[in-house]
Design an enzyme around this catalytic site. Structure first.
Site, PDB file in Angstrom:
ATOM      1  CB  ILE A  74       6.844  49.071   8.907  1.00 30.09           C
ATOM      2  CG1 ILE A  74       7.914  48.470   9.821  1.00 30.09           C
ATOM      3  CG2 ILE A  74       5.465  48.943   9.514  1.00 30.09           C
ATOM      4  CD1 ILE A  74       8.075  49.229  11.129  1.00 30.09           C
ATOM      5  CD  GLU A 100       1.372  56.411   6.066  1.00 25.64           C
ATOM      6  OE1 GLU A 100       1.298  55.642   7.038  1.00 25.64           O
ATOM      7  OE2 GLU A 100       0.479  56.506   5.203  1.00 25.64           O
TER       8      GLU A 100
END
Length: 440
Positions: A215, A237
Site C-alpha cells: 500500500i 500479502e
C-alpha cells in the site's frame, strides 16, 4: 442443537462479552480492518475490572487506548507491528514489541509460543449453513480463532464475505451484533518521485508475472503503469484499491499462476469501501492464512514472482532497514522478508526494494535514505545477502551476485545528489579507490 439455536445463545452485549476476559489473559485483536472497534472500546471502558491483561496484534487501525499511561496496571500492549497508536508506549517502555516474520505468527500461535487466551475480531453474519467469513483479515486471525480458549466476535454486516476460509457458528463463544463502517485507508498521493520509481519498477515486470504489492504511493504508481502488460497474477500479502483498475482492464487474470490459478490470493485487505465491495462474494479473490500466503516455500512456486517492498534506509552494502528509525521501533518486518526470500528462490523471480532516495523534514532538510552506515540502534530488516534490486527515482541498483565494491558503486549512482560526495568519500576510504564517476 442446530446452528441457529447456537447463534441465539451466543448473542450478548459488548459489556457482557468483554466481562469474560480474565486477569492475566493474552487477548489477540483481529488484524487491520478486522479489528473490532466496538469490542475494543468496551474492553477499555471496563479496564478497572482487569489486571495484567496483555494485548497482541499486528497492524492496528484503532485508537490504541489500551496503551494509555493511566491504564498500565490494567493492560500491556505487546504488538508484533508498531502501529502509530502504540509507538509512544513502546518508546516509553510501557509496551513490549515482538519482532517476527508475518508468516510465522500463526505458526507460533499454533505451537503455543505466542499465547492466545482470547481472540476478539470481526466476522460476517452466518450463511444458510451457519458459516461466517473473516472478511478482510484471515492472516493470523484464523489460527488465533482455532487456538483461543475464548472467541469473542463483532458480527458486522458491513464486512465483505470473502472466499478462502470459513468459520462455523459453533466455533464462537460470544457474539456482539454491530453494524459499523469499516476502517478505510485512502489512496496515497502520487507525485513525480513516486511516478519515477514506479517507472523503474515496471521495467523489471514481464508479462505473465505474479505480483506482490503493498500500500502507498509507489505501489499505486506501479499499478498505473502496468496497463500494457498481459496476464499478470496476484499472490500478495495484501491488495489495495489500485489492483481493481488492472483487474477491470483485463491485465490481471492469474492465467499463468502456478498455484491458485485465476485467483487473486492475499492474506488481508486494506483500502476503501470500493475495495471491500469488490471483494464481497467475489470468487476470484481468496483471503487465506498468512502461514500459507507469505510462506517463502509457497511464494517461490509462483510463476515469475515479483515482490515490491519499501525501506527507510540502506547502507552501501545493501542492508535494508525497513521497520526502525534509529533505536525507535517504527513498524514491523511484516511480510517483507517472506516475499524477498520467496521471490529469490522462484524461477525467474525478482525482489525489489523501492524507495525515494531521500526524505525531506519539515524544516526543509534533506535526509538521504542511502547512507554510509545505518543509524545507531537501527535493526536490519532484510540482510545484504537477500537483496536483489534497490530502486529510487534515480534508477535501478542491482545487488544480487555483486561484490561490495560493485554494490556501493551502484547505490551511489541512484542516491540523492546532495549526498553523493559523502558517499564517494566513504567509498574511497573503504575500497582505496575512487568510484568510476570520480576518475579523471
Amino acid at each position: 442443537m442446530g446452528w441457529q439455536e447456537q447463534y441465539r445463545t451466543c448473542i450478548c452485549t459488548p459489556e457482557e462479552a468483554v466481562s469474560h476476559i480474565k486477569d492475566g489473559d493474552v487477548v489477540f485483536l483481529g488484524h487491520a480492518v478486522g479489528e473490532p472497534k466496538v469490542l475494543v472500546d468496551a474492553m477499555v471502558a471496563n479496564a478497572e475490572s482487569y489486571h495484567g491483561v496483555i494485548i497482541k496484534h499486528m497492524v492496528s487501525l484503532g485508537s490504541g487506548a489500551y496503551a494509555a499511561p493511566d491504564l498500565k496496571e490494567h493492560f500491556t500492549a505487546s504488538p508484533i507491528f508498531a502501529s502509530a497508536n502504540v509507538r509512544a508506549a513502546i518508546e516509553e517502555g510501557m509496551a513490549d514489541f515482538i519482532p517476527m516474520f508475518f508468516h510465522e505468527v500463526p505458526i507460533m500461535i499454533r505451537k503455543g509460543k505466542l499465547k492466545c487466551d482470547v481472540l476478539m475480531t470481526q466476522v460476517t453474519p452466518p450463511d444458510q449453513n451457519g458459516y461466517c467469513s473473516l472478511g478482510t483479515s484471515v492472516d493470523y486471525t484464523f489460527q488465533a480463532l482455532k487456538s483461543a480458549g475464548t472467541v469473542i466476535v463483532q458480527m458486522n454486516d458491513q464486512l465483505p464475505r470473502t472466499f478462502g476460509e470459513k468459520v462455523h457458528i459453533s466455533e464462537l463463544d460470544y457474539i456482539v451484533e454491530a453494524s459499523v463502517p469499516l476502517y478505510e485507508s485512502k489512496p496515497a498521493v502520487i507525485g513525480e518521485t513516486e511516478m519515477a520509481i514506479g517507472k523503474h519498477c515496471v521495467s523489471l515486470i514481464e508479462d505473465q508475472s505474479t505480483l506482490q504489492l503493498g500500500i502507498g504511493g509507489i505501489p499505486d504508481a506501479v499499478v498505473q503503469m502496468l496497463g500494457d502488460r498481459k496476464d499478470l497474477g496476484i499472490h500478495s500479502e495484501m491488495i489495495a484499491d489500485g489492483t481493481i483498475q488492472l483487474y477491470e482492464k483485463g491485465v490481471i487474470t492469474g492465467r499463468y499462476k502456478t498455484e491458485n490459478k485465476w485467483k487473486m490470493t492475499v492474506t488481508f485487505l486494506m483500502g476503501t469501501k470500493k475495495l471491500y465491495d469488490f471483494a464481497h462474494n467475489n470468487p476470484e479473490v481468496e483471503v487465506r492464512p498468512v502461514d500459507y500466503v507469505n510462506h517463502p516455500a509457497v511464494v517461490m512456486r509462483q510463476h515469475r514472482m515479483v515482490a515490491i517492498n519499501s525501506a527507510i534506509q540502506t547502507d552501501l552494502m545493501g542492508q535494508i532497514v525497513a521497520d526502525t528509525i534509529g533505536k525507535r521501533q517504527f513498524s514491523g518486518v511484516g511480510g517483507q522478508v517472506d516475499f524477498v526470500r520467496g521471490a529469490a528462490m522462484a524461477e525467474d523471480g525478482k525482489s525489489i526494494i523501492a524507495m525515494p532516495s531521500f526524505t525531506q523534514k519539515r524544516d526543509g532538510r534533506i535526509l538521504s535514505k542511502i547512507v554510509p552506515f545505518i543509524d545507531e540502534g537501527a535493526a536490519v530488516t532484510t540482510s545484504r545477502n537477500d537483496i536483489d534490486y534497490i530502486i529510487t527515482e534515480n534508477g535501478v541498483a542491482e545487488m544480487k551476485g555483486k561484490t561490495l565494491r560493485e554494490r556501493a558503486k551502484n547505490l551511489i549512482q541512484i542516491a540523492h545528489e546532495s549526498v553523493k560526495e559523502e558517499l564517494r568519500y566513504e567509498f574511497e576510504r573503504r575500497f582505496h579507490e575512487k568510484p568510476f564517476s570520480m576518475r579523471k
